[in-house]
Structure formats: structure tokens, C-alpha cells
Design a protein around this motif. Structure first.
Motif, PDB file in Angstrom:
ATOM      1  N   UNK A  68     -12.644  24.962  -9.409  1.00  0.00           N
ATOM      2  CA  UNK A  68     -11.534  24.319  -8.719  1.00  0.00           C
ATOM      3  C   UNK A  68     -10.234  25.069  -8.880  1.00  0.00           C
ATOM      4  N   UNK A  69      -9.982  25.565 -10.079  1.00  0.00           N
ATOM      5  CA  UNK A  69      -8.762  26.334 -10.319  1.00  0.00           C
ATOM      6  C   UNK A  69      -8.734  27.609  -9.463  1.00  0.00           C
ATOM      7  N   UNK A  70      -9.887  28.238  -9.309  1.00  0.00           N
ATOM      8  CA  UNK A  70      -9.957  29.485  -8.544  1.00  0.00           C
ATOM      9  C   UNK A  70      -9.818  29.230  -7.047  1.00  0.00           C
ATOM     10  N   UNK A  71     -10.497  28.215  -6.569  1.00  0.00           N
ATOM     11  CA  UNK A  71     -10.569  27.982  -5.121  1.00  0.00           C
ATOM     12  C   UNK A  71      -9.671  26.830  -4.656  1.00  0.00           C
ATOM     13  N   UNK A  72      -8.625  26.526  -5.409  1.00  0.00           N
ATOM     14  CA  UNK A  72      -7.772  25.396  -5.056  1.00  0.00           C
ATOM     15  C   UNK A  72      -7.164  25.509  -3.655  1.00  0.00           C
ATOM     16  N   UNK A  73      -6.702  26.684  -3.205  1.00  0.00           N
ATOM     17  CA  UNK A  73      -6.170  26.736  -1.834  1.00  0.00           C
ATOM     18  C   UNK A  73      -7.185  26.286  -0.783  1.00  0.00           C
ATOM     19  N   UNK A  74      -8.434  26.710  -0.947  1.00  0.00           N
ATOM     20  CA  UNK A  74      -9.460  26.293   0.010  1.00  0.00           C
ATOM     21  C   UNK A  74      -9.708  24.792  -0.065  1.00  0.00           C
ATOM     22  N   UNK A  75      -9.683  24.241  -1.284  1.00  0.00           N
ATOM     23  CA  UNK A  75      -9.877  22.795  -1.448  1.00  0.00           C
ATOM     24  C   UNK A  75      -8.766  22.025  -0.752  1.00  0.00           C
ATOM     25  N   UNK A  76      -7.537  22.500  -0.890  1.00  0.00           N
ATOM     26  CA  UNK A  76      -6.410  21.815  -0.255  1.00  0.00           C
ATOM     27  C   UNK A  76      -6.457  21.924   1.266  1.00  0.00           C
ATOM     28  N   UNK A  77      -7.051  22.983   1.777  1.00  0.00           N
ATOM     29  CA  UNK A  77      -7.243  23.072   3.227  1.00  0.00           C
ATOM     30  C   UNK A  77      -8.168  21.967   3.726  1.00  0.00           C
ATOM     31  N   UNK A  78      -9.071  21.481   2.847  1.00  0.00           N
ATOM     32  CA  UNK A  78      -9.975  20.394   3.211  1.00  0.00           C
ATOM     33  C   UNK A  78      -9.294  19.040   3.036  1.00  0.00           C
ATOM     34  N   UNK A  79      -8.640  18.835   1.877  1.00  0.00           N
ATOM     35  CA  UNK A  79      -8.068  17.535   1.557  1.00  0.00           C
ATOM     36  C   UNK A  79      -6.744  17.267   2.271  1.00  0.00           C
ATOM     37  N   UNK A  80      -5.981  18.308   2.542  1.00  0.00           N
ATOM     38  CA  UNK A  80      -4.681  18.122   3.207  1.00  0.00           C
ATOM     39  C   UNK A  80      -4.498  19.196   4.272  1.00  0.00           C
ATOM     40  N   UNK A  81      -5.333  19.198   5.302  1.00  0.00           N
ATOM     41  CA  UNK A  81      -5.268  20.278   6.303  1.00  0.00           C
ATOM     42  C   UNK A  81      -3.937  20.316   7.034  1.00  0.00           C
ATOM     43  N   UNK A  82      -3.268  19.172   7.156  1.00  0.00           N
ATOM     44  CA  UNK A  82      -1.995  19.156   7.866  1.00  0.00           C
ATOM     45  C   UNK A  82      -0.888  19.894   7.144  1.00  0.00           C
ATOM     46  N   UNK A  83      -1.010  20.074   5.819  1.00  0.00           N
ATOM     47  CA  UNK A  83       0.029  20.763   5.056  1.00  0.00           C
ATOM     48  C   UNK A  83       0.046  22.261   5.329  1.00  0.00           C
ATOM     49  N   UNK A  84      -1.046  22.798   5.861  1.00  0.00           N
ATOM     50  CA  UNK A  84      -1.125  24.243   6.085  1.00  0.00           C
ATOM     51  C   UNK A  84      -0.060  24.734   7.058  1.00  0.00           C
ATOM     52  N   UNK A  85       0.437  23.858   7.915  1.00  0.00           N
ATOM     53  CA  UNK A  85       1.489  24.240   8.870  1.00  0.00           C
ATOM     54  C   UNK A  85       2.847  24.356   8.208  1.00  0.00           C
ATOM     55  N   UNK A  86       2.965  23.920   6.928  1.00  0.00           N
ATOM     56  CA  UNK A  86       4.220  24.000   6.173  1.00  0.00           C
ATOM     57  C   UNK A  86       3.963  24.808   4.906  1.00  0.00           C
ATOM     58  N   UNK A  87       4.145  26.124   4.946  1.00  0.00           N
ATOM     59  CA  UNK A  87       3.735  26.996   3.831  1.00  0.00           C
ATOM     60  C   UNK A  87       4.331  26.600   2.482  1.00  0.00           C
TER      61      UNK A  87
END
Length: 531
Positions: free
Chosen positions: A112-131
Motif C-alpha cells: 500500500x505504501x508503494x502503490x498509494x497513488x494508484x490506490x487513490x486513483x481508485x478510491x478518489x478518482x475525482x481528485x486526479x483533476x486537482x494535482x
């Protein structure tokens, strides 16, 4: 069985419910203080959204394991071994479980620590539009994620304590979570980049302390546990087979909240925070009533089922339903009718403005509609788990997840569809996810109740059938009173108004329930004197 006899037979469960519920109530009160600090410092803005998403991931696992799948699989087996083969066999089973969990939870935490950005793309995909917001969420999630391992291990120790009917320490552990969160917000904020960072460090620190407390409590209970080399023994294979479906079946409500989070991240900024504050209010009755009753009920049902006493198991389930609904029905109506004053008094200060309170109140009312169903799920699921049946809840849970997801899409189709057609589609925004959760939970509990009834595991007795409609009438009388009393009482100030509103509501419900015969006051008083 008459009311006096039913109440006397259920005395051990009621005592356990009160123990768990009392500690849970203290934890919820401290949680409100923590959330009041958060609302005052950061309101419902970007930092709040980032922290609430970062904290949601490990806490989703906490609820799945601490209040769902793990207890559903571990406690019946542990209790059964303790009753039939003695403490040595139960201790060996618990030690095998903790060694395997340390191994795979440790691996999961590192991944989880390593792949946290990918996890957040799943759990909060809408945040990706706000870097900037996305980066902050990932940063905070990496701080909070070790809490997943700590609290899941704590759930195992809590399950062992519950199986031995030592409920106090397991119920008291979450108090430390809120104490450390409050201390971090007050003492650590000046030394870290944001309030969200302070809150995140408080989460992980509390996990260390909770695990330490529970390890000490298990040792004091006469069952010290060591961590042997992890081995996938037949007992562990059975445990994990039962856990796997339970992750969905027992905890469909929590997985539904994960769906809500995904949808909320795609909605206007601040929606995640609005849902969080509203959910925190409904978690008070859910935790104090639903979790307490479910926690106390599962070991009792497991022993009764193992002992072949089907009549006692049915009676225990009826009394659990009665206790749960006696408290949940008025709570649900009160949260619906008085949502705004509750939100405004608790959170309305600093960065949390009156407009924010109105929006959060709408989310709270939508959650409250489904509160009785969510609490009943905590009560009915043990009827299946005590018999080793995890297939039934998982099948219903999978369908419920699909229902919740589809409802989320329907209720906020205007935000998710292409701009060319969005204007003609529904857009409930912050009301959509909690309303979808409530409807889905109601569907879940109705289908589960029907299935249990067909199998003979849920048969309403005369006491329950006599009291349920009277509880409903008393709760409606309370709700009408709250509706008319709100404006006059709040003329004297916010806190006076809320305290008075709660006092009036409880008094009206108690008197109405007594007059209507929703509970047997004389039998309850006699049992209390004997206790």
C-alpha cells in the motif's frame, strides 16, 4: 415466553450490550470533540477532503475486520473451541490466526505504501483533476495506512476477548483513537505542514497504543498469545474461507460507503467532507446500538447453536432485535427531523459556516432514513454467522452493492454524464450517496430477514410482535414534538436548545413507550435490582 421471562433469560446479553455500548458512547463523544476541532480548523475544504479520504481506507478495513468479516469467522470458532475443547485449543487457534495475519497484513501495508497513488486513483478518482489535492491525499494516506495493520491485529485480540466474554477492554480501545486524535490536533499542528498531517499522525500513533492495550488485556484474561511461524493449517484455511465472503456479506454497509466515497470524489469540492460530518453523527447510534448488540449477540448465539438449543437462539435474536429497534427508531426520526440544529451546534464554528451546516444536515437526514436497516444488519448477520453460514450474507451483500452503485449513478447522473445531456438528468449531489446507502441497506435487511425466516433462524415471538408497533407510535410522537419544539427552545441559545431538544425528545419517547406498552418497565426494574 412472557416479557419478564424473556428479559431474565436475556440478562447476560443485556449486560454485555450495556458494557460495549457504554464504552462506545464515550468513544463517540470524544469523536465528536475531535470532529468539532476539525470542523473549526479546516471546515469542509480541500485539506478536510484529503484527510477524510486518507483516513477512510484503513478505517474501512477496521470496520470490515473489527465489526464484520473477522469477528463473523473468528469469534464463533474461538468460542466453540473454548467451550468444547478448552482454553489450550482456543489459544492455539488464536496464535495461528495472529501469525498468519501479521504476515499478510505486513505485506499488504508495504504494498500500500508503494502503490498509494494508484490506490487513490481508485478510491478518489475525482481528485486526479486537482494535482495539489491529489498529492496531499496520497501523502496523508501513506501516514495513516500503517493503522490498517495495527487495528486489524487489534481486532483479532478484541475477538478473542469477546469470545471469552471480556468486552470492556475491546470496547474501550477506540477511546484511545479519539484521545490521540484530539491531542495531535492540539499539540502537533504547529509543527507539521497542515492540520491534516497532524490528524494523520494521530491516527497511526493511536493504533500502536490500542494494540498494546489489547495485548495486555488478553494476557490479563489468562490467555497470553505469542506469534509462532505462520502456517496455513486446516483451521486457518477454514477461517479464511469464512472470512472471504464475509468481507462483503457482513460488511455490505461499509463497502457501500466506499462506493459513496468514489462517487463523492467526482462531485463538487467539499462533498467528501459533508458526507463525513453527516456520517459521524449517524455513527453514534450505529456504534452504540448496532455494534454493541451485534458484538454481544454473536458469542451467545454461537454457544446456543453449538449446544443445540434452537429455542434459546431464537429468543436471543428476538431480544436483540427488540433492544436495537427500541433505541434506533427514535434516533433515526430525531436525526431526520432535527438534522440542522444537531449539525450546526456540534460543528458550526470557525471554518464551518451555516451554509455548510445546511448541506451537511441534508446528507444526515438521508443517512438517517436507513439507520434502522443498518443497525438491524448488525443484529441479523450473527444469526447466519453463528451457524457457520457466510454464503447467505455474501450473496445478498453482492446484490446490495450492485443496487447501491446503480442508485448512486441514478441519483447523480447529471454530474457523471456528458455535458450535452447532463442538464436533463438527476443531480442530488451530497444527498445522492447517503440516500443510495439508505435504500440499499433497507433492501439488504429485508432480503436477509426473509431468507433467515425461511430457514427457521428468525421467527418473531409474541413479545416482539406486541412491542414493535408501539415503539413506532412512540417514536412518531417524539418526532412531532421535536418538530414543534425546535424553534422555541433555540431562542435561548444553541447549546441550551440542543440539550433541551434531546431532553424533551427522550422524555416524550420514554413516557409514550411506557404508556403504550413498548417495554415492560416492571420486569426491567426487577432485573436491574437483581443485577
Amino acid at each position: 415466553m412472557d416479557g419478564d421471562a424473556a428479559l431474565t433469560a436475556a440478562r447476560p446479553m443485556l449486560k454485555s450490550v450495556l458494557t460495549v455500548g457504554g464504552w462506545t458512547m464515550l468513544s463517540r463523544v470524544l469523536g465528536f470533540i475531535r470532529d468539532m476541532l476539525m470542523a473549526d480548523l479546516i471546515g469542509a475544504g480541500a485539506i478536510a477532503d484529503a484527510f477524510f479520504v486518507a483516513n477512510k481506507l484503513p478505517n474501512l478495513f477496521r470496520r470490515l475486520f473489527g465489526e464484520g468479516a473477522f469477528n463473523a469467522a473468528f469469534v464463533p470458532e474461538f468460542s466453540g473451541l473454548l467451550a468444547t475443547e478448552g482454553p489450550s485449543a482456543a489459544r492455539r487457534f488464536a496464535q495461528e490466526a495472529i501469525s498468519v495475519m501479521v504476515f499478510w497484513l505486513g505485506a499488504l501495508t508495504i504494498a500500500g505504501e508503494i502503490f498509494m497513488p494508484a490506490i487513490m486513483h481508485v478510491f478518489a478518482p475525482g481528485f486526479a483533476a486537482m494535482p495539489d489535492k491529489f498529492a496531499l491525499t496520497v501523502d496523508l494516506a501513506r501516514i495513516t495506512f500503517p493503522y490498517l495493520m495495527l487495528i486489524c491485529l487489534a481486532a483479532l485480540l478484541s475477538g478473542a476477548l469477546n469470545g471469552m466474554e471480556h468486552f470492556a477492554a475491546a470496547a474501550a480501545a477506540p477511546v484511545l483513537y479519539n484521545m490521540f486524535a484530539i491531542a495531535a490536533l492540539i499539540g502537533l499542528t504547529p509543527f507539521v505542514p497542515t492540520v491534516g498531517h497532524a490528524a494523520a499522525w494521530g491516527v497511526s500513533a493511536s493504533g500502536v497504543v490500542q494494540l498494546t492495550l489489547l495485548a495486555w488485556a488478553v494476557h490479563r484474561a489468562g490467555m497470553p498469545l505469542r506469534i509462532p511461524r505462520p502456517r496455513l493449517t486446516p483451521a486457518m484455511k477454514l477461517l479464511f474461507r469464512r472470512m472471504a465472503p464475509g468481507l462483503i456479506g457482513a460488511s455490505a454497509a461499509q463497502l457501500n460507503q466506499a462506493v459513496d466515497l468514489i462517487i463523492a470524489s467526482l462531485l463538487p469540492a467539499g462533498t467528501v467532507s459533508l458526507l463525513y460530518y453527516a456520517d459521524r453523527i449517524q455513527q453514534l447510534p450505529l456504534g452504540v446500538i448496532g455494534v454493541a448488540v451485534g458484538t454481544a449477540l454473536l458469542p451467545m448465539l454461537s454457544r446456543q447453536v453449538r449446544g443445540g438449543d434452537a429455542a434459546a437462539a431464537l429468543s436471543s435474536l428476538n431480544r436483540a432485535i427488540e433492544y436495537a429497534l427500541f433505541l434506533t427508531l427514535p434516533a433515526a426520526l430525531a436525526l431526520t427531523v432535527s438534522a440542522f440544529p444537531i449539525i450546526w451546534v456540534l460543528f458550526g464554528r470557525g471554518a464551518f459556516h451555516v451554509e455548510t451546516a445546511h448541506l451537511a444536515a441534508q446528507s444526515l437526514a438521508a443517512y438517517a432514513i436507513g439507520l434502522p436497516a443498518v443497525v438491524l444488519l448488525k443484529v441479523l448477520a450473527p444469526a447466519a454467522f453463528a451457524r457457520g453460514d457466510t454464503a447467505l450474507p455474501v450473496k445478498i451483500g453482492m446484490v446490495t452493492l450492485a443496487v447501491n452503485f446503480l442508485l448512486n449513478i441514478v441519483f447523480n447522473a447529471g454530474a457523471l454524464a456528458p455535458a450535452s445531456i447532463a442538464g436533463s438528468l438527476p443531480l442530488l449531489e451530497h444527498i445522492g450517496p447517503p440516500l443510495a446507502t439508505s435504500v440499499a441497506a433497507t433492501f439488504n435487511v429485508v432480503v436477509l430477514a426473509v431468507a433467515l425466516h425461511r430457514r427457521g433462524h428468525l421467527v418473531a415471538d409474541t413479545v416482539l410482535l406486541h412491542r414493535l408497533p408501539r415503539m413506532g407510535v412512540a417514536a412518531v410522537a417524539m418526532a412531532v414534538t421535536l418538530w414543534f419544539a425546535e424553534a422555541p427552545l433555540f431562542q435561548f441559545g444553541r447549546w441550551f436548545g440542543l440539550i433541551s431538544l434531546v431532553t424533551v425528545g427522550m422524555s416524550v419517547y420514554g413516557v409514550a413507550a411506557l404508556l403504550l406498552g413498548a417495554f415492560d418497565a416492571r420486569a426491567l426494574w426487577r432485573m436491574a435490582r437483581r443485577a
